[in-house]
Design a protein around this motif. Structure first.
Motif, PDB file in Angstrom:
ATOM      1  N   GLU A 222       0.838  -1.216   0.000  1.00 11.57           N
ATOM      2  CA  GLU A 222       0.000   0.000   0.000  1.00 11.57           C
ATOM      3  C   GLU A 222       0.867   1.257   0.000  1.00 11.57           C
ATOM      4  N   SER A 223       2.030   1.174   0.665  1.00 14.17           N
ATOM      5  CA  SER A 223       2.914   2.349   0.747  1.00 14.17           C
ATOM      6  C   SER A 223       3.513   2.722  -0.599  1.00 14.17           C
ATOM      7  N   ASP A 224       3.457   1.776  -1.575  1.00 15.13           N
ATOM      8  CA  ASP A 224       4.004   2.038  -2.913  1.00 15.13           C
ATOM      9  C   ASP A 224       2.960   2.591  -3.875  1.00 15.13           C
ATOM     10  N   ILE A 225       1.731   2.783  -3.365  1.00 17.43           N
ATOM     11  CA  ILE A 225       0.635   3.208  -4.246  1.00 17.43           C
ATOM     12  C   ILE A 225       0.162   4.618  -3.888  1.00 17.43           C
ATOM     13  N   ARG A 226       0.042   5.457  -4.910  1.00 18.70           N
ATOM     14  CA  ARG A 226      -0.595   6.766  -4.723  1.00 18.70           C
ATOM     15  C   ARG A 226      -2.025   6.662  -5.228  1.00 18.70           C
ATOM     16  N   VAL A 227      -2.965   7.094  -4.385  1.00 16.28           N
ATOM     17  CA  VAL A 227      -4.388   6.997  -4.735  1.00 16.28           C
ATOM     18  C   VAL A 227      -4.931   8.389  -5.034  1.00 16.28           C
ATOM     19  N   ASP A 228      -5.476   8.572  -6.249  1.00 14.77           N
ATOM     20  CA  ASP A 228      -6.129   9.825  -6.638  1.00 14.77           C
ATOM     21  C   ASP A 228      -7.611   9.555  -6.822  1.00 14.77           C
ATOM     22  N   THR A 229      -8.451  10.467  -6.365  1.00 19.05           N
ATOM     23  CA  THR A 229      -9.887  10.354  -6.608  1.00 19.05           C
ATOM     24  C   THR A 229     -10.335  11.516  -7.479  1.00 19.05           C
ATOM     25  N   PHE A 230     -11.339  11.230  -8.326  1.00 19.91           N
ATOM     26  CA  PHE A 230     -11.856  12.288  -9.188  1.00 19.91           C
ATOM     27  C   PHE A 230     -13.296  11.958  -9.565  1.00 19.91           C
ATOM     28  N   CYS A 231     -13.988  12.925 -10.136  1.00 19.30           N
ATOM     29  CA  CYS A 231     -15.385  12.710 -10.542  1.00 19.30           C
ATOM     30  C   CYS A 231     -15.419  11.835 -11.792  1.00 19.30           C
ATOM     31  N   SER A 232     -16.326  10.865 -11.776  1.00 21.07           N
ATOM     32  CA  SER A 232     -16.462  10.008 -12.957  1.00 21.07           C
ATOM     33  C   SER A 232     -17.154  10.776 -14.068  1.00 21.07           C
ATOM     34  N   SER A 233     -16.943  10.298 -15.293  1.00 29.09           N
ATOM     35  CA  SER A 233     -17.559  10.959 -16.455  1.00 29.09           C
ATOM     36  C   SER A 233     -18.260   9.918 -17.298  1.00 29.09           C
ATOM     37  N   GLY A 234     -19.144  10.348 -18.168  1.00 25.11           N
ATOM     38  CA  GLY A 234     -19.870   9.433 -19.038  1.00 25.11           C
ATOM     39  C   GLY A 234     -21.152   8.953 -18.400  1.00 25.11           C
ATOM     40  N   ALA A 235     -21.679   7.828 -18.929  1.00 24.53           N
ATOM     41  CA  ALA A 235     -22.954   7.309 -18.434  1.00 24.53           C
ATOM     42  C   ALA A 235     -22.808   6.857 -16.990  1.00 24.53           C
ATOM     43  N   GLY A 236     -23.860   7.003 -16.208  1.00 23.64           N
ATOM     44  CA  GLY A 236     -23.780   6.570 -14.815  1.00 23.64           C
ATOM     45  C   GLY A 236     -24.835   7.180 -13.926  1.00 23.64           C
ATOM     46  N   ALA A 246     -14.536   7.975  -8.757  1.00 21.31           N
ATOM     47  CA  ALA A 246     -13.545   7.396  -9.663  1.00 21.31           C
ATOM     48  C   ALA A 246     -12.181   7.341  -8.969  1.00 21.31           C
ATOM     49  N   ILE A 247     -11.434   6.274  -9.273  1.00 18.20           N
ATOM     50  CA  ILE A 247     -10.152   6.030  -8.607  1.00 18.20           C
ATOM     51  C   ILE A 247      -9.024   5.905  -9.640  1.00 18.20           C
ATOM     52  N   ARG A 248      -7.905   6.540  -9.314  1.00 19.24           N
ATOM     53  CA  ARG A 248      -6.692   6.345 -10.114  1.00 19.24           C
ATOM     54  C   ARG A 248      -5.596   5.866  -9.169  1.00 19.24           C
ATOM     55  N   LEU A 249      -4.956   4.741  -9.513  1.00 13.95           N
ATOM     56  CA  LEU A 249      -3.862   4.203  -8.705  1.00 13.95           C
ATOM     57  C   LEU A 249      -2.557   4.330  -9.476  1.00 13.95           C
ATOM     58  N   VAL A 250      -1.537   4.857  -8.805  1.00  9.41           N
ATOM     59  CA  VAL A 250      -0.215   4.970  -9.412  1.00  9.41           C
ATOM     60  C   VAL A 250       0.758   4.141  -8.581  1.00  9.41           C
ATOM     61  N   HIS A 251       1.368   3.140  -9.217  1.00  6.75           N
ATOM     62  CA  HIS A 251       2.372   2.329  -8.531  1.00  6.75           C
ATOM     63  C   HIS A 251       3.716   3.038  -8.673  1.00  6.75           C
ATOM     64  N   ILE A 252       4.174   3.624  -7.590  1.00  2.11           N
ATOM     65  CA  ILE A 252       5.341   4.514  -7.631  1.00  2.11           C
ATOM     66  C   ILE A 252       6.620   3.820  -8.136  1.00  2.11           C
ATOM     67  N   PRO A 253       6.944   2.594  -7.691  1.00  2.00           N
ATOM     68  CA  PRO A 253       8.194   1.965  -8.154  1.00  2.00           C
ATOM     69  C   PRO A 253       8.249   1.712  -9.664  1.00  2.00           C
ATOM     70  N   THR A 254       7.095   1.398 -10.281  1.00  2.00           N
ATOM     71  CA  THR A 254       7.096   1.065 -11.711  1.00  2.00           C
ATOM     72  C   THR A 254       6.504   2.171 -12.582  1.00  2.00           C
ATOM     73  N   GLY A 255       5.743   3.085 -11.971  1.00  2.04           N
ATOM     74  CA  GLY A 255       5.088   4.134 -12.744  1.00  2.04           C
ATOM     75  C   GLY A 255       3.805   3.680 -13.418  1.00  2.04           C
ATOM     76  N   ILE A 256       3.377   2.442 -13.160  1.00  2.00           N
ATOM     77  CA  ILE A 256       2.143   1.920 -13.759  1.00  2.00           C
ATOM     78  C   ILE A 256       0.937   2.653 -13.173  1.00  2.00           C
ATOM     79  N   THR A 257       0.048   3.104 -14.064  1.00  2.00           N
ATOM     80  CA  THR A 257      -1.155   3.833 -13.657  1.00  2.00           C
ATOM     81  C   THR A 257      -2.397   3.116 -14.163  1.00  2.00           C
ATOM     82  N   LYS A 272     -11.499  -2.928  -7.909  1.00  2.00           N
ATOM     83  CA  LYS A 272     -11.318  -3.338  -9.308  1.00  2.00           C
ATOM     84  C   LYS A 272     -10.016  -2.800  -9.873  1.00  2.00           C
ATOM     85  N   ALA A 273      -9.662  -1.565  -9.489  1.00  2.00           N
ATOM     86  CA  ALA A 273      -8.408  -0.972  -9.954  1.00  2.00           C
ATOM     87  C   ALA A 273      -7.209  -1.748  -9.411  1.00  2.00           C
TER      88      ALA A 273
END
Length: 361
Positions: A222-236, A246-257, A272-273
């Protein structure tokens, strides 16, 4: 492979099958989830081999008995029955041996996993996005026919419809082992809706199929992950643009988003993310295996090689061509409507032939 040596090899696996059967009932093993799951899979694989071995041994026994009757029996009717039995069993033997040889070759350990599929519109602008949408609908219908579940995690719609990108999870039995043949570039040849002169255009979309990583496959801190939240868009519905679900996860060691916004709950989106994040981290290592086998087998395309064209969908001629095995079928409308099984079956047959050839070398 001689009958006796094949049986000896199979008999040697029976003791391991019995040993694994005992181990998976051991409380200490059950407590170690990673080992327990691995042993369960080994037990399931060995069970298939033991069943095939028993069928093979029974067939050999029937052949021996039929030959004995032909040599010793005087009754014409009994001799005829023995001759028919001998012909039937002898005819079944080569197919049984082929089946056993394939079972003895280690399968891709990821085949039984669920899959994460990503489709991206490639060259062709709006038409490529529309084609990506067609591919997504094709996979949805195919997955429905298999009884698999699909869950979209992220999408970006095209300006004229379709998708610039869509990522979804497929869960069910042997999902990755079936869908892995779809990785690569899919090309379409047709007259776009925006074309006024009736000219045929060529567009493309890339498909990547990744085996979904289980929790114990990769350790993500968990310490390697940055969690960003934002408003979802589109149908819903009403929650769109009003809650930070809406959730965005950034894995700091690899840069995978990765990001997920299809659920109304932030907790569900994060769960799910996390599945997708684990999968992408795991696949950085798994990619080495894919690269190795894809260099040997024409049926497999490395998911890292986005330029590898695997299939063409030609609408004017109503044909689909899979370039890896030089297969052309003239039922494009059925294929686009999800009837993929025939193509995938032929790819599996081709790969099995290549696996047998590898094993002989």
């Amino acid at each position: 492979m001689a009958e006796s040596s094949l049986l000896e090899k199979l008999d040697g696996l029976i003791s391991r099958f019995e040993e694994v059967g005992t181990l998976i009932t051991d409380p200490e093993v059950i407590a170690d989830m990673k080992r327990f799951v691995k042993l369960q899979k080994e037990y399931h694989d060995l069970e298939k081999i033991v069943e095939a071995r028993n069928e093979y041994k029974q067939t050999l026994d029937n052949i021996e008995e039929a030959r004995f009757l032909l040599e010793t029996e005087s009754d014409p009717e009994m001799k005829e029955m023995a001759r028919e039995e001998l012909e039937s069993c002898s005819g079944n033997l080569p197919a049984l041996e082929e089946k056993i040889k394939l079972l003895l070759i280690p399968a891709d350990p990821e085949d039984n996993k669920n899959a994460i599929v990503e489709i991206r519109g490639g060259t062709g602008g709006d038409e490529a996005a529309l084609f990506a949408g067609d591919l997504y609908r094709m996979y949805v219908k195919y997955c429905e026919s298999k009884g698999w579940n699909i869950s979209v995690t992220h999408l970006s719609e095209g300006t004229s419809g379709g998708y610039k990108e869509i990522i979804f999870e497929v869960s069910g039995e042997n999902v990755y082992g079936t869908l892995k043949y779809e990785s690569g570039v899919h090309r379409v040849q047709r007259v776009p809706q925006t074309e006024t002169q009736g000219r045929v255009h060529t567009s493309a979309a890339t498909v990547a199929v990744l085996p979904e990583a289980d929790e114990f496959d990769v350790d993500v801190k968990e310490s390697d992950i940055r969690v960003d939240t934002f408003c979802s868009s589109g149908a819903g519905g009403q929650s769109v643009n009003t809650t930070y679900s809406a959730i965005r996860l950034v894995h700091i060691p690899t840069g995978i988003t990765v990001q997920c916004q299809d659920q109304k709950s932030q907790i569900k989106n994060k769960a799910k993310a996390m599945i997708e994040l684990r999968t992408r981290i795991y696949n950085m290592e798994y990619q080495k295996y894919i690269d190795e086998i894809s260099s040997k087998r024409k049926t497999m395309v490395s998911s890292g090689d986005r330029s590898a064209k695997i299939r063409t969908y030609n609408f004017p001629q109503g044909r689909v061509t899979d370039h890896r095995i030089n297969l052309t079928v003239y039922n494009l409308s059925a294929v686009i409507d999800g009837d993929l099984q025939n193509i995938i079956d032929q790819l599996i047959v081709a790969e099995n032939a290549e696996r047998l050839k590898e094993a002989e070398l």
